[in-house]
Write a protein that holds these residues in place. Structure first.
Motif, PDB file in Angstrom:
ATOM      1  N   SER A 108       0.821  -1.205   0.000  1.00 61.81           N
ATOM      2  CA  SER A 108       0.000   0.000   0.000  1.00 61.81           C
ATOM      3  C   SER A 108       0.856   1.257   0.000  1.00 61.81           C
ATOM      4  O   SER A 108       2.021   1.240   0.407  1.00 61.81           O
ATOM      5  CB  SER A 108      -0.937   0.015   1.211  1.00 61.81           C
ATOM      6  OG  SER A 108      -0.211   0.193   2.412  1.00 61.81           O
ATOM      7  N   ILE A 109       0.247   2.335  -0.484  1.00 58.62           N
ATOM      8  CA  ILE A 109       0.825   3.668  -0.375  1.00 58.62           C
ATOM      9  C   ILE A 109      -0.311   4.604   0.023  1.00 58.62           C
ATOM     10  O   ILE A 109      -1.496   4.244  -0.057  1.00 58.62           O
ATOM     11  CB  ILE A 109       1.482   4.160  -1.684  1.00 58.62           C
ATOM     12  CG1 ILE A 109       0.466   4.201  -2.818  1.00 58.62           C
ATOM     13  CG2 ILE A 109       2.679   3.296  -2.062  1.00 58.62           C
ATOM     14  CD1 ILE A 109       1.009   4.816  -4.099  1.00 58.62           C
ATOM     15  N   ILE A 110       0.028   5.803   0.461  1.00 57.55           N
ATOM     16  CA  ILE A 110      -0.973   6.793   0.840  1.00 57.55           C
ATOM     17  C   ILE A 110      -0.754   8.056   0.027  1.00 57.55           C
ATOM     18  O   ILE A 110       0.367   8.572  -0.056  1.00 57.55           O
ATOM     19  CB  ILE A 110      -0.899   7.098   2.350  1.00 57.55           C
ATOM     20  CG1 ILE A 110      -1.289   5.851   3.162  1.00 57.55           C
ATOM     21  CG2 ILE A 110      -1.818   8.265   2.713  1.00 57.55           C
ATOM     22  CD1 ILE A 110      -1.164   6.016   4.653  1.00 57.55           C
ATOM     23  N   GLU A 116      -5.242  11.878   1.774  1.00 59.53           N
ATOM     24  CA  GLU A 116      -6.012  11.187   2.801  1.00 59.53           C
ATOM     25  C   GLU A 116      -6.526   9.830   2.330  1.00 59.53           C
ATOM     26  O   GLU A 116      -7.382   9.227   2.978  1.00 59.53           O
ATOM     27  CB  GLU A 116      -7.191  12.059   3.230  1.00 59.53           C
ATOM     28  CG  GLU A 116      -6.790  13.391   3.851  1.00 59.53           C
ATOM     29  CD  GLU A 116      -7.984  14.238   4.223  1.00 59.53           C
ATOM     30  OE1 GLU A 116      -9.096  13.697   4.326  1.00 59.53           O
ATOM     31  OE2 GLU A 116      -7.810  15.455   4.421  1.00 59.53           O
ATOM     32  N   GLU A 176      -5.697   5.869   1.248  1.00 60.96           N
ATOM     33  CA  GLU A 176      -4.775   4.733   1.207  1.00 60.96           C
ATOM     34  C   GLU A 176      -5.112   3.872  -0.005  1.00 60.96           C
ATOM     35  O   GLU A 176      -6.286   3.589  -0.273  1.00 60.96           O
ATOM     36  CB  GLU A 176      -4.887   3.893   2.474  1.00 60.96           C
ATOM     37  CG  GLU A 176      -3.902   2.723   2.502  1.00 60.96           C
ATOM     38  CD  GLU A 176      -4.010   1.850   3.730  1.00 60.96           C
ATOM     39  OE1 GLU A 176      -3.069   1.084   4.002  1.00 60.96           O
ATOM     40  OE2 GLU A 176      -5.055   1.929   4.416  1.00 60.96           O
ATOM     41  N   ILE A 177      -4.078   3.453  -0.736  1.00 60.53           N
ATOM     42  CA  ILE A 177      -4.237   2.590  -1.910  1.00 60.53           C
ATOM     43  C   ILE A 177      -3.549   1.268  -1.600  1.00 60.53           C
ATOM     44  O   ILE A 177      -2.341   1.219  -1.371  1.00 60.53           O
ATOM     45  CB  ILE A 177      -3.614   3.223  -3.164  1.00 60.53           C
ATOM     46  CG1 ILE A 177      -4.179   4.614  -3.406  1.00 60.53           C
ATOM     47  CG2 ILE A 177      -3.844   2.323  -4.382  1.00 60.53           C
ATOM     48  CD1 ILE A 177      -3.446   5.383  -4.509  1.00 60.53           C
ATOM     49  N   ILE A 178      -4.329   0.190  -1.590  1.00 59.55           N
ATOM     50  CA  ILE A 178      -3.814  -1.145  -1.309  1.00 59.55           C
ATOM     51  C   ILE A 178      -3.896  -1.966  -2.590  1.00 59.55           C
ATOM     52  O   ILE A 178      -4.946  -2.038  -3.232  1.00 59.55           O
ATOM     53  CB  ILE A 178      -4.614  -1.843  -0.198  1.00 59.55           C
ATOM     54  CG1 ILE A 178      -4.646  -0.979   1.067  1.00 59.55           C
ATOM     55  CG2 ILE A 178      -4.038  -3.219   0.110  1.00 59.55           C
ATOM     56  CD1 ILE A 178      -5.636  -1.453   2.107  1.00 59.55           C
ATOM     57  N   LEU A 229      -9.185   1.102  -2.238  1.00 57.51           N
ATOM     58  CA  LEU A 229      -9.006   2.480  -1.790  1.00 57.51           C
ATOM     59  C   LEU A 229      -9.767   2.694  -0.492  1.00 57.51           C
ATOM     60  O   LEU A 229     -10.956   2.366  -0.393  1.00 57.51           O
ATOM     61  CB  LEU A 229      -9.517   3.470  -2.850  1.00 57.51           C
ATOM     62  CG  LEU A 229      -9.018   3.277  -4.288  1.00 57.51           C
ATOM     63  CD1 LEU A 229      -9.539   4.398  -5.166  1.00 57.51           C
ATOM     64  CD2 LEU A 229      -7.514   3.199  -4.346  1.00 57.51           C
ATOM     65  N   ARG A 230      -9.072   3.239   0.497  1.00 58.12           N
ATOM     66  CA  ARG A 230      -9.727   3.670   1.735  1.00 58.12           C
ATOM     67  C   ARG A 230      -9.874   5.179   1.613  1.00 58.12           C
ATOM     68  O   ARG A 230      -8.900   5.917   1.733  1.00 58.12           O
ATOM     69  CB  ARG A 230      -8.870   3.320   2.944  1.00 58.12           C
ATOM     70  CG  ARG A 230      -8.464   1.860   3.022  1.00 58.12           C
ATOM     71  CD  ARG A 230      -9.556   1.001   3.595  1.00 58.12           C
ATOM     72  NE  ARG A 230      -9.035  -0.276   4.086  1.00 58.12           N
ATOM     73  CZ  ARG A 230      -9.779  -1.256   4.557  1.00 58.12           C
ATOM     74  NH1 ARG A 230     -11.099  -1.108   4.623  1.00 58.12           N
ATOM     75  NH2 ARG A 230      -9.237  -2.385   4.971  1.00 58.12           N
ATOM     76  N   SER A 231     -11.094   5.624   1.370  1.00 59.15           N
ATOM     77  CA  SER A 231     -11.320   7.040   1.056  1.00 59.15           C
ATOM     78  C   SER A 231     -12.578   7.535   1.742  1.00 59.15           C
ATOM     79  O   SER A 231     -13.642   6.905   1.637  1.00 59.15           O
ATOM     80  CB  SER A 231     -11.449   7.216  -0.462  1.00 59.15           C
ATOM     81  OG  SER A 231     -11.736   8.552  -0.807  1.00 59.15           O
ATOM     82  N   THR A 235     -14.662   1.967   1.854  1.00 59.71           N
ATOM     83  CA  THR A 235     -13.783   1.042   1.150  1.00 59.71           C
ATOM     84  C   THR A 235     -14.276   0.878  -0.285  1.00 59.71           C
ATOM     85  O   THR A 235     -15.431   0.514  -0.517  1.00 59.71           O
ATOM     86  CB  THR A 235     -13.763  -0.335   1.847  1.00 59.71           C
ATOM     87  OG1 THR A 235     -13.249  -0.172   3.177  1.00 59.71           O
ATOM     88  CG2 THR A 235     -12.882  -1.319   1.090  1.00 59.71           C
ATOM     89  N   TYR A 282       5.684   0.262  -4.857  1.00 54.50           N
ATOM     90  CA  TYR A 282       5.046  -0.971  -4.386  1.00 54.50           C
ATOM     91  C   TYR A 282       6.026  -2.122  -4.234  1.00 54.50           C
ATOM     92  O   TYR A 282       5.830  -3.011  -3.412  1.00 54.50           O
ATOM     93  CB  TYR A 282       3.920  -1.387  -5.329  1.00 54.50           C
ATOM     94  CG  TYR A 282       2.664  -0.596  -5.116  1.00 54.50           C
ATOM     95  CD1 TYR A 282       1.874  -0.809  -3.991  1.00 54.50           C
ATOM     96  CD2 TYR A 282       2.240   0.346  -6.039  1.00 54.50           C
ATOM     97  CE1 TYR A 282       0.709  -0.083  -3.790  1.00 54.50           C
ATOM     98  CE2 TYR A 282       1.085   1.072  -5.850  1.00 54.50           C
ATOM     99  CZ  TYR A 282       0.321   0.864  -4.724  1.00 54.50           C
ATOM    100  OH  TYR A 282      -0.825   1.575  -4.520  1.00 54.50           O
TER     101      TYR A 282
END
Length: 297
Positions: free
Chosen positions: A3-5, A8, A10-12, A64-66, A70, A295
């Motif tokens: 993941s990266i951020i 605000e 997070e991309i998994i 994506l956690r946005s 989810t 990644y």
């Protein structure tokens, strides 16, 4: 799970499978061997096996956690599908839902599913089997965002001649979601939240779309099948063998790459293996990779 951020969000990255999908010449038929060889430093070893001349790609989903929700971007092939004309997709059996669970995502946790377009390897895990020939949405609490133009294009009831596999994917991976009342068929532009917006990007299919992320001054664009290989960064006129409108796909590819270069968007294709995503720059009238996403670090 990798993941990266950005801002605000997070991309998994959840990679279901990565490896050779067949001849590089078949996947991007307009690019001759001389084009691949001229760009070998860009392509090998993550995206092209020089020895076997095979294209290396991935089946993967981006989580994506946005804005407290989810979001899944594309859902791969699915298990137990009848895809006889696509041997790599026929009767697959993987632990994709287990991989999502390892990333902290249970089916009931998913709020939004984005299908960038309605090809077989982007809708398969929309559903799971609940009996012989019966399918139900895999994510019971999710809203599924599907391009209206693709829904019309692949609907067997539209009177257009369709390949049997396209009829099958509509019946097992699209129609059950619509019948369950969980699908939104959108067109033009669709805002998911303050960070995410879908935009039409036709060419690969009539309804192909991109998902743009803009948060805290950082940007990304999830481009689906606009790119199958980095050879199309160097030579954006070359389409994949799966593009349905050659001229439209090439024009959209140039437009999206140009905006990504100008606005420093991280470009996230559906099927890139290796680093998976990149920043692009303009270079002497062409496009080039500025850097790869971290990644694989």
């Amino acid at each position: 799970m990798r993941s990266i951020i950005l801002g605000e969000v997070e991309i998994i990255r959840v990679v279901e499978w990565e490896g050779s999908f067949g001849s590089a010449r078949r996947i991007v038929p307009g690019a001759g061997i001389e084009t691949w060889e001229a760009n070998e430093e860009l392509l090998a070893p993550h995206f092209w096996d020089r020895g076997s001349d095979e294209w290396i790609g991935a089946l993967q989903t981006w989580v994506l956690r946005s804005a407290g929700r989810t979001v899944l971007v594309d859902t791969n092939v699915g298990n137990g599908r009848e895809r006889p004309s696509m041997p790599a997709f026929h009767h697959r059996n993987t632990d994709f839902l287990g991989q999502l669970a390892a990333a902290g995502v249970r089916p009931e946790d998913v709020d939004v599913v984005v299908n960038t377009h309605l090809h077989a390897d982007h809708v398969g895990w929309n559903t799971v089997a609940e009996g012989p020939g019966a399918w139900r949405p895999a994510f019971p609490n999710a809203t599924y965002l599907m391009p209206a133009a693709d829904h019309a294009h692949f609907d067997p009831g539209n009177g257009r001649a369709l390949r049997p596999d396209d009829v099958a994917l509509f019946e097992d991976s699209v129609a059950p979601v619509v019948r369950a009342g969980q699908a939104v068929l959108w067109e033009g532009e669709y805002r998911i939240d303050e960070h995410l917006v879908l935009e039409a990007a036709p060419g690969h299919t009539p309804g192909s779309s991109v998902l743009r992320l803009d948060s805290g001054g950082e940007r990304a664009v999830f481009v689906g099948d606009l790119l199958h290989s980095p050879v199309q960064i160097a030579e954006p006129a070359h389409n994949s063998c799966f593009c349905e409108d050659a001229a439209g796909a090439a024009a959209t590819r140039r437009r999206v790459l140009g905006r990504a270069a100008d606005e420093r968007e991280l470009v996230v294709p559906a099927h890139f293996g290796g680093p998976g995503a990149f920043e692009v720059r303009r270079e002497a009238g062409r496009f080039a990779v500025r850097n790869w996403a971290p990644y694989t670090a």
